[in-house]
Design a protein around this motif. Structure first.
Motif, PDB file in Angstrom:
ATOM      1  N   GLY A  82       0.795  -1.144  -0.101  1.00 58.29           N
ATOM      2  CA  GLY A  82       0.062  -0.001   0.113  1.00 58.29           C
ATOM      3  C   GLY A  82       0.814   1.185  -0.018  1.00 58.29           C
ATOM      4  N   ARG A  83       2.119   1.205  -0.262  1.00 61.40           N
ATOM      5  CA  ARG A  83       2.794   2.470  -0.212  1.00 61.40           C
ATOM      6  C   ARG A  83       3.627   2.645  -1.640  1.00 61.40           C
ATOM      7  N   THR A  84       3.690   3.975  -2.201  1.00 58.37           N
ATOM      8  CA  THR A  84       4.580   4.009  -3.222  1.00 58.37           C
ATOM      9  C   THR A  84       5.757   5.216  -2.939  1.00 58.37           C
ATOM     10  N   VAL A  85       6.994   4.880  -3.219  1.00 55.28           N
ATOM     11  CA  VAL A  85       8.125   5.564  -2.872  1.00 55.28           C
ATOM     12  C   VAL A  85       8.459   6.531  -3.914  1.00 55.28           C
ATOM     13  N   LEU A  86       8.753   7.806  -3.987  1.00 53.57           N
ATOM     14  CA  LEU A  86       8.969   8.961  -4.664  1.00 53.57           C
ATOM     15  C   LEU A  86      10.346   9.178  -4.134  1.00 53.57           C
ATOM     16  N   GLU A  87      11.235   9.152  -5.077  1.00 54.01           N
ATOM     17  CA  GLU A  87      12.865   9.827  -4.515  1.00 54.01           C
ATOM     18  C   GLU A  87      13.104  10.919  -5.479  1.00 54.01           C
ATOM     19  N   PHE A  88      13.502  11.971  -4.836  1.00 53.48           N
ATOM     20  CA  PHE A  88      13.895  13.312  -5.775  1.00 53.48           C
ATOM     21  C   PHE A  88      15.234  13.451  -5.296  1.00 53.48           C
ATOM     22  N   HIS A  89      15.892  13.826  -6.342  1.00 54.27           N
ATOM     23  CA  HIS A  89      17.446  13.989  -6.397  1.00 54.27           C
ATOM     24  C   HIS A  89      17.684  15.276  -7.072  1.00 54.27           C
ATOM     25  N   ALA A  90      18.366  16.188  -6.033  1.00 54.95           N
ATOM     26  CA  ALA A  90      18.873  17.357  -6.725  1.00 54.95           C
ATOM     27  C   ALA A  90      20.094  17.731  -6.066  1.00 54.95           C
ATOM     28  N   PRO A  91      20.934  18.998  -6.735  1.00 54.60           N
ATOM     29  CA  PRO A  91      22.442  18.921  -6.180  1.00 54.60           C
ATOM     30  C   PRO A  91      22.312  19.363  -4.735  1.00 54.60           C
ATOM     31  N   GLU A  92      21.252  19.952  -4.069  1.00 53.57           N
ATOM     32  CA  GLU A  92      21.193  20.260  -2.436  1.00 53.57           C
ATOM     33  C   GLU A  92      20.930  18.969  -1.856  1.00 53.57           C
ATOM     34  N   GLY A  93      20.517  17.909  -2.306  1.00 53.99           N
ATOM     35  CA  GLY A  93      20.463  16.654  -1.662  1.00 53.99           C
ATOM     36  C   GLY A  93      19.308  15.760  -2.407  1.00 53.99           C
ATOM     37  N   ALA A  94      18.758  14.984  -1.539  1.00 55.61           N
ATOM     38  CA  ALA A  94      17.817  13.899  -1.830  1.00 55.61           C
ATOM     39  C   ALA A  94      16.457  14.042  -0.973  1.00 55.61           C
ATOM     40  N   ALA A  95      15.505  13.779  -1.177  1.00 52.39           N
ATOM     41  CA  ALA A  95      14.483  13.565  -0.431  1.00 52.39           C
ATOM     42  C   ALA A  95      13.623  12.211  -0.818  1.00 52.39           C
ATOM     43  N   VAL A  96      13.126  11.250   0.222  1.00 48.96           N
ATOM     44  CA  VAL A  96      12.441  10.141  -0.221  1.00 48.96           C
ATOM     45  C   VAL A  96      10.909  10.127   0.339  1.00 48.96           C
ATOM     46  N   VAL A  97       9.968   9.957  -0.199  1.00 50.38           N
ATOM     47  CA  VAL A  97       8.792  10.293   0.345  1.00 50.38           C
ATOM     48  C   VAL A  97       7.846   9.381   0.160  1.00 50.38           C
ATOM     49  N   HIS A  98       7.127   8.828   0.842  1.00 46.64           N
ATOM     50  CA  HIS A  98       6.179   7.560   0.901  1.00 46.64           C
ATOM     51  C   HIS A  98       4.732   8.310   0.639  1.00 46.64           C
ATOM     52  N   LEU A  99       3.938   7.684  -0.296  1.00 40.96           N
ATOM     53  CA  LEU A  99       2.626   8.188  -0.386  1.00 40.96           C
ATOM     54  C   LEU A  99       1.836   6.938  -0.387  1.00 40.96           C
ATOM     55  N   HIS A 100       0.510   7.122   0.040  1.00 41.49           N
ATOM     56  CA  HIS A 100      -0.370   5.848  -0.079  1.00 41.49           C
ATOM     57  C   HIS A 100      -0.649   5.473  -1.413  1.00 41.49           C
ATOM     58  N   SER A 101      -0.547   4.274  -1.748  1.00 40.92           N
ATOM     59  CA  SER A 101      -0.674   3.663  -3.323  1.00 40.92           C
ATOM     60  C   SER A 101      -2.064   4.244  -3.778  1.00 40.92           C
ATOM     61  N   THR A 102      -2.914   3.868  -2.743  1.00 41.12           N
ATOM     62  CA  THR A 102      -4.541   4.270  -2.988  1.00 41.12           C
ATOM     63  C   THR A 102      -4.810   5.601  -3.695  1.00 41.12           C
ATOM     64  N   ASP A 103      -4.234   6.588  -2.937  1.00 33.54           N
ATOM     65  CA  ASP A 103      -4.124   7.895  -3.309  1.00 33.54           C
ATOM     66  C   ASP A 103      -3.332   8.346  -4.640  1.00 33.54           C
ATOM     67  N   VAL A 104      -2.488   7.811  -5.001  1.00 30.28           N
ATOM     68  CA  VAL A 104      -1.840   7.596  -6.125  1.00 30.28           C
ATOM     69  C   VAL A 104      -2.748   7.347  -7.430  1.00 30.28           C
ATOM     70  N   ARG A 105      -3.315   5.994  -7.035  1.00 36.50           N
ATOM     71  CA  ARG A 105      -4.159   5.319  -8.147  1.00 36.50           C
ATOM     72  C   ARG A 105      -5.430   6.167  -8.213  1.00 36.50           C
ATOM     73  N   SER A 106      -5.881   6.799  -7.222  1.00 38.05           N
ATOM     74  CA  SER A 106      -7.107   7.567  -7.253  1.00 38.05           C
ATOM     75  C   SER A 106      -6.882   8.998  -8.164  1.00 38.05           C
ATOM     76  N   PHE A 107      -5.785   9.456  -7.927  1.00 38.87           N
ATOM     77  CA  PHE A 107      -5.279  10.648  -8.812  1.00 38.87           C
ATOM     78  C   PHE A 107      -4.964  10.317 -10.118  1.00 38.87           C
ATOM     79  N   LEU A 108      -4.330   9.241 -10.494  1.00 36.30           N
ATOM     80  CA  LEU A 108      -3.989   8.605 -11.882  1.00 36.30           C
ATOM     81  C   LEU A 108      -5.366   8.516 -12.627  1.00 36.30           C
ATOM     82  N   ASP A 109      -6.226   7.707 -11.986  1.00 36.48           N
ATOM     83  CA  ASP A 109      -7.550   7.576 -12.433  1.00 36.48           C
ATOM     84  C   ASP A 109      -8.281   8.837 -12.906  1.00 36.48           C
ATOM     85  N   ALA A 110      -8.494   9.741 -12.009  1.00 35.95           N
ATOM     86  CA  ALA A 110      -8.851  11.037 -12.285  1.00 35.95           C
ATOM     87  C   ALA A 110      -8.269  11.829 -13.824  1.00 35.95           C
TER      88      ALA A 110
END
Length: 138
Positions: A82-110
């Motif tokens: 039930g989780r989806t991980v997004l990793e963002f990489h920039a010169p200043e550093g990196a961020a790792v973010v967990h989202l609920h997969s159901t939220d991502v699917r709902s967004f993509l369905d819309a």
């Protein structure tokens, strides 16, 4: 007029500074830019203390629900149940973010209901894009 989809999602920051464990981020899809999605993080969750928006392929987000995707600044992968991980990489550093997969699917369905996958090209304004490319710099 074009309908823009905006969906608030709960994001759990795993690697970011300042350390903010859970924030509300905003996923956005605009049919005028049919291949892209955006995620915006509020100022308190960023190094600079200003709102930050990342833009990346809708296809990357969708594929990342099922398997590890991405080789550049943005990477997406499933994580556990039930989780989806997004990793963002920039010169200043990196961020790792967990989202609920159901939220991502709902967004993509819309987004899919506005612009079906594979038909994005029908939404492109080629004439406007060419005019912008050909415009003389000031």
């Amino acid at each position: 007029m074009s309908t823009v989809i905006e969906q608030l999602v709960e994001a759990r920051l795993v690697a970011a500074a300042p350390r903010v464990p859970t924030i509300s981020a905003t996923l956005q899809y605009d049919p005028r830019d049919p291949f892209a999605v955006r995620i915006t993080f509020p100022a308190p969750a960023t190094l600079e203390g200003v709102e930050v928006c990342w833009t990346f392929a809708r296809e990357l987000l969708a594929a990342g629900l099922e398997r590890t995707e991405g080789q550049g600044d943005v990477r997406v992968r499933p994580y556990g149940f039930g989780r989806t991980v997004l990793e963002f990489h920039a010169p200043e550093g990196a961020a790792v973010v967990h989202l609920h997969s159901t939220d991502v699917r709902s967004f993509l369905d819309a987004a899919e209901s506005l612009v079906p996958t594979g038909l994005e090209y029908l939404r492109l304004d080629i004439d406007r894009g060419l005019a912008e490319l050909m415009r003389d710099p000031l």
